[in-house]
Motif scaffolding. Structure first.
Motif, PDB file in Angstrom:
ATOM      1  N   MET A   1       1.287  11.985  35.294  1.00 35.73           N
ATOM      2  CA  MET A   1       2.127  11.736  34.103  1.00 35.73           C
ATOM      3  C   MET A   1       1.787  12.700  32.977  1.00 35.73           C
ATOM      4  O   MET A   1       0.655  13.162  32.848  1.00 35.73           O
ATOM      5  N   ASN A   2       2.773  12.984  32.209  1.00 39.04           N
ATOM      6  CA  ASN A   2       2.586  13.916  31.102  1.00 39.04           C
ATOM      7  C   ASN A   2       2.198  13.146  29.844  1.00 39.04           C
ATOM      8  O   ASN A   2       2.918  12.281  29.383  1.00 39.04           O
ATOM      9  N   ASN A   3       1.029  13.459  29.303  1.00 39.13           N
ATOM     10  CA  ASN A   3       0.552  12.677  28.163  1.00 39.13           C
ATOM     11  C   ASN A   3       0.779  13.340  26.820  1.00 39.13           C
ATOM     12  O   ASN A   3       0.455  12.781  25.782  1.00 39.13           O
ATOM     13  N   GLU A   4       1.307  14.558  26.863  1.00 37.96           N
ATOM     14  CA  GLU A   4       1.552  15.231  25.575  1.00 37.96           C
ATOM     15  C   GLU A   4       2.549  14.437  24.757  1.00 37.96           C
ATOM     16  O   GLU A   4       3.483  13.858  25.301  1.00 37.96           O
ATOM     17  N   PRO A   5       2.384  14.433  23.442  1.00 38.27           N
ATOM     18  CA  PRO A   5       3.400  13.770  22.611  1.00 38.27           C
ATOM     19  C   PRO A   5       4.734  14.506  22.732  1.00 38.27           C
ATOM     20  O   PRO A   5       4.764  15.730  22.872  1.00 38.27           O
ATOM     21  N   ALA A   6       5.811  13.758  22.659  1.00 41.29           N
ATOM     22  CA  ALA A   6       7.134  14.325  22.879  1.00 41.29           C
ATOM     23  C   ALA A   6       7.458  15.419  21.873  1.00 41.29           C
ATOM     24  O   ALA A   6       8.083  16.418  22.206  1.00 41.29           O
ATOM     25  N   SER A   7       7.004  15.266  20.637  1.00 42.92           N
ATOM     26  CA  SER A   7       7.408  16.218  19.597  1.00 42.92           C
ATOM     27  C   SER A   7       6.883  17.623  19.888  1.00 42.92           C
ATOM     28  O   SER A   7       7.490  18.599  19.473  1.00 42.92           O
ATOM     29  N   ASP A   8       5.766  17.729  20.631  1.00 39.68           N
ATOM     30  CA  ASP A   8       5.237  19.045  20.941  1.00 39.68           C
ATOM     31  C   ASP A   8       6.066  19.779  21.989  1.00 39.68           C
ATOM     32  O   ASP A   8       6.017  20.991  22.084  1.00 39.68           O
ATOM     33  N   ARG A   9       6.755  19.009  22.791  1.00 36.93           N
ATOM     34  CA  ARG A   9       7.485  19.650  23.887  1.00 36.93           C
ATOM     35  C   ARG A   9       8.819  20.229  23.453  1.00 36.93           C
ATOM     36  O   ARG A   9       9.357  21.114  24.065  1.00 36.93           O
ATOM     37  N   PHE A  10       9.383  19.713  22.435  1.00 35.94           N
ATOM     38  CA  PHE A  10      10.673  20.231  21.987  1.00 35.94           C
ATOM     39  C   PHE A  10      10.521  20.882  20.637  1.00 35.94           C
ATOM     40  O   PHE A  10      10.148  20.225  19.666  1.00 35.94           O
ATOM     41  N   VAL A  11      10.785  22.179  20.576  1.00 39.02           N
ATOM     42  CA  VAL A  11      10.772  22.841  19.276  1.00 39.02           C
ATOM     43  C   VAL A  11      12.081  22.493  18.590  1.00 39.02           C
ATOM     44  O   VAL A  11      13.156  22.649  19.180  1.00 39.02           O
ATOM     45  N   ASP A  12      11.975  22.002  17.373  1.00 42.00           N
ATOM     46  CA  ASP A  12      13.197  21.619  16.674  1.00 42.00           C
ATOM     47  C   ASP A  12      14.085  22.834  16.457  1.00 42.00           C
ATOM     48  O   ASP A  12      13.676  23.774  15.785  1.00 42.00           O
ATOM     49  N   PRO A  13      15.281  22.895  17.036  1.00 46.48           N
ATOM     50  CA  PRO A  13      16.123  24.072  16.849  1.00 46.48           C
ATOM     51  C   PRO A  13      16.784  24.032  15.481  1.00 46.48           C
ATOM     52  O   PRO A  13      16.999  22.959  14.922  1.00 46.48           O
ATOM     53  N   THR A  14      17.098  25.241  14.966  1.00 49.21           N
ATOM     54  CA  THR A  14      17.878  25.254  13.729  1.00 49.21           C
ATOM     55  C   THR A  14      19.278  24.759  14.085  1.00 49.21           C
ATOM     56  O   THR A  14      19.820  25.137  15.115  1.00 49.21           O
ATOM     57  N   PRO A  15      19.877  23.928  13.262  1.00 53.94           N
ATOM     58  CA  PRO A  15      21.200  23.387  13.588  1.00 53.94           C
ATOM     59  C   PRO A  15      22.227  24.512  13.694  1.00 53.94           C
ATOM     60  O   PRO A  15      22.193  25.479  12.931  1.00 53.94           O
ATOM     61  N   THR A  16      23.120  24.402  14.660  1.00 61.70           N
ATOM     62  CA  THR A  16      24.138  25.433  14.869  1.00 61.70           C
ATOM     63  C   THR A  16      25.107  25.456  13.699  1.00 61.70           C
ATOM     64  O   THR A  16      25.594  24.397  13.289  1.00 61.70           O
ATOM     65  N   ASP A  17      25.369  26.663  13.165  1.00 59.71           N
ATOM     66  CA  ASP A  17      26.358  26.786  12.087  1.00 59.71           C
ATOM     67  C   ASP A  17      27.697  27.147  12.713  1.00 59.71           C
ATOM     68  O   ASP A  17      27.939  28.287  13.064  1.00 59.71           O
ATOM     69  N   TRP A  18      28.550  26.132  12.875  1.00 64.49           N
ATOM     70  CA  TRP A  18      29.824  26.350  13.563  1.00 64.49           C
ATOM     71  C   TRP A  18      30.804  27.159  12.725  1.00 64.49           C
ATOM     72  O   TRP A  18      31.831  27.581  13.215  1.00 64.49           O
ATOM     73  N   ASN A  19      30.482  27.334  11.440  1.00 65.47           N
ATOM     74  CA  ASN A  19      31.418  28.056  10.580  1.00 65.47           C
ATOM     75  C   ASN A  19      30.981  29.481  10.282  1.00 65.47           C
ATOM     76  O   ASN A  19      31.639  30.180   9.524  1.00 65.47           O
ATOM     77  N   SER A  20      29.860  29.912  10.890  1.00 69.21           N
ATOM     78  CA  SER A  20      29.377  31.256  10.571  1.00 69.21           C
ATOM     79  C   SER A  20      30.392  32.312  11.014  1.00 69.21           C
ATOM     80  O   SER A  20      31.242  32.060  11.870  1.00 69.21           O
ATOM     81  N   ALA A  21      30.292  33.475  10.434  1.00 70.30           N
ATOM     82  CA  ALA A  21      31.232  34.561  10.741  1.00 70.30           C
ATOM     83  C   ALA A  21      31.162  34.928  12.220  1.00 70.30           C
ATOM     84  O   ALA A  21      32.175  35.165  12.877  1.00 70.30           O
ATOM     85  N   GLU A  22      29.925  34.919  12.737  1.00 74.19           N
ATOM     86  CA  GLU A  22      29.748  35.280  14.144  1.00 74.19           C
ATOM     87  C   GLU A  22      30.493  34.294  15.038  1.00 74.19           C
ATOM     88  O   GLU A  22      31.179  34.680  15.992  1.00 74.19           O
ATOM     89  N   MET A  23      30.374  33.005  14.730  1.00 72.23           N
ATOM     90  CA  MET A  23      31.025  31.969  15.513  1.00 72.23           C
ATOM     91  C   MET A  23      32.543  32.115  15.443  1.00 72.23           C
ATOM     92  O   MET A  23      33.243  31.992  16.444  1.00 72.23           O
ATOM     93  N   GLN A  24      33.042  32.400  14.219  1.00 73.46           N
ATOM     94  CA  GLN A  24      34.484  32.572  14.041  1.00 73.46           C
ATOM     95  C   GLN A  24      34.998  33.749  14.862  1.00 73.46           C
ATOM     96  O   GLN A  24      36.049  33.676  15.502  1.00 73.46           O
ATOM     97  N   ALA A  25      34.220  34.833  14.846  1.00 72.84           N
ATOM     98  CA  ALA A  25      34.631  36.030  15.603  1.00 72.84           C
ATOM     99  C   ALA A  25      34.691  35.709  17.087  1.00 72.84           C
ATOM    100  O   ALA A  25      35.617  36.099  17.802  1.00 72.84           O
TER     101      ALA A  25
END
Ligand SMILES: Nc1ncnc2c1ncn2[C@@H]1O[C@H](COP(=O)(O)OP(=O)(O)O)[C@@H](O)[C@H]1O
Ligand SMILES: [Mg+2]
Lengths: 266, 426
Positions: free
Chosen positions: B1-25
């Motif tokens: 079993m994996n005993n590491e705390p869950a928070s260490d396993r997932f790096v919090d991603p920056t929230p996706t900016d759906w309105n950014s210019a890149e996304m619009q393009a």
């Protein structure tokens, strides 16, 4: 819930056995899928086959009406009897056997024909009705027993494939019932259905119990507990444990059974 | 079993900016590619439709004239005409011989010159005299007086009358129009007659009938054999090396150039079995050899696409293998089989190369009466006519193409009709 009151069931030697399997092994080419299974199918009760996916439940079920004959690579060893008659004997007519041991499949598979023709097909090829009137009676009786009559009696000429999934599965049950089988095999009949349709099928299984010997494969353990009086637990092609459903679920003898029903694997 | 705390396993991603210019393009690009694809698809459809329309219009424009025929009224005064026949002679026992011996060609030439001046004899079709003879044979009493015959014009006059002739012919037509003796009417002989050396008399019926007989033989052989073969291969044959070899052979057979089938037919059917040359029977057999593999391939695909659950269902209520096949698999596969059949038959209908080799390119004036009579087929007739020097055959060729296309469309329409009748949904 189980209503059976007899003290215990052994895997074999029941005097009330409709079908008996002894040392049955099944091979697909070189690969063995079932290893020396012996089991009795009770005449008046519902028998459930449970076990993890790929353990051979369907394979074993299909040996009971020789549906495995249609798979070129499949080979069956051992002995299976229906009322004491060896079903793999050369004297056994496989076409008649499948009428006596009917089957309902995982995915509802009505013929792309009218509801009436779906039910009438079996009786027609076996010559069970002499005229239209008799056929009408058989169709009506079968649909009533399958609990579908009220829903379809005004549209018997509609295509069977236009029904909902649950209705289609009950139509398939009516189609199996129409040839007046002695045993009905059901291979995960509810796995493609929603909970309400599932409940209807389970209710139907209760009603059919006693008239037909019923074997149902399921990977849903609550379902096995609800509909069956006997349960057989398969694992990796072997029969691990077979007994009263109440015993299997409350007091399993084998640790593997216990692990499975408590959800340790599956 | 994996005993590491869950928070260490997932790096919090920056929230996706759906309105950014890149996304619009990115979204704009996606829509653009969608539009581009739609446009290309539409262009392809329009282009192929335009091709077809162009072909049909050109054929119709060229060929429609082939269905009409220019006629010139020719008065004949039998009291002065040099024919030497009388009604009693014709009705007598030797009437046939008298008609056969009489010079009707000379009679027409004489009457034409009398009526319209020197050179007018060339205005009439070389076969016009046959019509005069036929009418005299039917009604000998016209020999006692004067009669007017509506005779087919020679092909240069015919062409000129339809607006495409040489200067001399144009003048003749103008002259005839002034006299009011020239007319244009539906050419029923084209649809009922056989081939002829004179375009005014040549008809398509011989070739059409030859094609129909040949196709009947082809269908009667290729369809049942093809369907049974595909059913056997799909439903019964064990999967082993032999069936693999058969499968490869059938696929190759479908790709063999058609002229080779002609050579095979010549060697086997004609030279070995001594079947009649040029006959629809041999033609049909040859084309059946070609069509069968196409039906087998289409049939096997159609049978493969019948869901296995339907077979299980039928077997599960105790149907035998044959019952499964004929009650369920075949009806469900039939629409696909019919599609393959129509593709094969359409190809056979347009085939010429193998038929050349078995002698179906001969000049055949009489429509075939049966399967063993000498015959030709529509595409062969088109080929033969397109080879003629006489200008009158140009529009006959186009008219024959129209007839061929009509036969093809009728065949396809029938197939679509049957397919829709048998089509079932699940
Ligand atoms: N037609 C077949 N050919 C080869 N192997 C098969 C075939 N059907 C099932 N098997 C194999 O037999 C084993 C048992 O399968 P199955 O009886 O379908 O299991 P279950 O119904 O319990 O999920 C599996 O390992 C499966 O891969
Ligand atoms: Mg299964």
């Amino acid at each position: 819930m189980s209503t059976d009151t007899s003290d215990a069931v052994s895997a074999t030697g029941s005097p009330n056995a409709k079908m008996t399997a002894r040392d049955v092994s099944v091979f697909y080419g070189d690969k063995q899928a079932i290893n020396s299974v012996s089991i009795d199918v009770d005449r008046d009760n519902v028998t459930a086959f449970i076990g993890p996916s790929g353990c051979g439940k369907s394979t074993f079920l299909r040996t009971l009406n020789r549906m495995n004959d249609t798979i070129p690579s499949a080979r069956v060893e051992g002995e299976i009897k229906l009322d004491g008659e060896d079903i793999y004997a050369s004297a056994m007519d496989v076409v008649q056997l499948r009428a006596r041991v009917g089957m309902v499949f995982q995915k509802p598979n009505p013929f792309p024909k009218s509801i009436y023709d779906n039910v009438a097909y079996g009786p027609k090829i076996h010559g069970l009705a002499d005229n239209k009137g008799e056929m009408d009676t058989i169709v009506e009786r079968s649909l009533k027993r399958a609990g579908l009559w009220e829903e379809v009696k005004d549209r018997l000429t509609d295509s069977g494939t236009a029904l909902s999934g649950g209705q289609q599965q009950r139509l398939c049950i009516a189609r199996a019932i129409a040839v007046d089988p002695e045993v009905i095999l059901m291979d995960e009949p509810c796995s493609a259905l929603d909970p309400i349709a599932t409940a209807k099928i389970e209710e139907l299984i209760h009603e059919l119990r006693g008239r037909y010997a019923i074997v149902i494969v399921t990977h849903n353990m609550q379902q096995a507990a609800r509909v069956s009086q006997r349960t057989a637990f398969f694992h990796l092609g072997t029969l691990v444990e077979y007994g009263l459903t109440t015993d299997i679920f409350t007091n399993p003898r084998e640790t593997r059974t216990k692990d499975y029903i408590t959800g340790r694997y599956g | 079993m994996n005993n590491e705390p869950a928070s260490d396993r997932f790096v919090d991603p920056t929230p996706t900016d759906w309105n950014s210019a890149e996304m619009q393009a990115r979204i704009r690009k996606r829509y653009a590619s969608e539009r581009r694809f739609k446009f290309l698809g539409l262009t392809a459809v329009v282009a192929s439709a335009a091709f077809l329309a162009f072909l049909l219009l050109v054929m119709l424009g060229n060929g429609i004239g082939g269905f009409s025929q220019t006629r010139i009224a020719l008065p004949i005064d039998f009291e002065t005409a040099p024919i030497g026949l009388d009604p009693d002679l014709i009705r007598s026992g030797s009437g046939e011989a008298a008609l056969a011996g009489a010079d009707f060609r000379g009679l027409v030439d004489y009457a034409a010159t009398e009526a319209y001046g020197p050179g007018a004899d060339a205005w009439f079709s070389g076969g016009a005299w046959e019509i005069v003879r036929a009418r005299i044979a039917a009604d000998p009493d016209i020999l006692l007086g004067k009669a007017t015959f509506d005779l087919p014009a020679a092909s240069d006059i015919d062409v000129a009358n339809k607006g495409d002739g040489g200067a001399v012919s144009e003048r003749a037509v103008a002259d005839l129009e002034r006299r009011g003796v020239i007319s244009k009417s539906f050419n029923s002989a084209f649809l009922t007659g056989g081939d002829a050396t004179d375009p005014a008399l040549a008809g398509i019926w011989g070739a059409l009938k030859g094609s129909l007989l040949t196709m009947a033989v082809t269908l009667a052989l290729a369809f049942p054999i093809g369907v049974l073969a595909s059913l056997y291969l799909e439903e019964y044959a064990p999967q082993n090396r032999w069936t693999d070899i058969i499968e490869v052979s059938i696929n190759n057979l479908a790709a063999v150039p058609s002229i080779i089938f002609g050579l095979l037919a010549l060697a086997v059917f004609i030279n070995f079995f001594g079947m009649p040359t040029s006959s629809p029977l041999v033609g049909g057999l040859t084309l059946a050899l070609m069509t069968m593999p196409v039906i087998v391939i289409a049939g096997r695909n159609a049978i493969k696409s019948v869901p296995p659950s339907i077979r299980d269902a039928a077997l599960g209520v105790g149907a035998s293998r044959v019952q499964v096949v004929f009650h369920h698999v075949l009806p469900l596969a039939l629409p696909g089989i019919l599609t393959g059949t129509i593709i094969g038959m359409a190809r056979a209908l347009g085939e010429t190369a193998p038929l050349l080799l078995i002698g179906m390119r001969a000049f055949i004036a009489d429509p075939p009466a049966g399967l063993s009579d000498a015959a030709t087929v529509l595409p062969m007739q088109i080929f033969l006519w397109s080879d003629e020097v006489d200008k009158g055959f140009v529009e006959k060729t186009s008219a024959a193409i129209i007839v061929l296309l009509v036969v093809l469309l009728t065949m396809n329409a029938l197939a679509v009709y049957f397919r829709n009748r048998f089509e079932k949904r699940w």
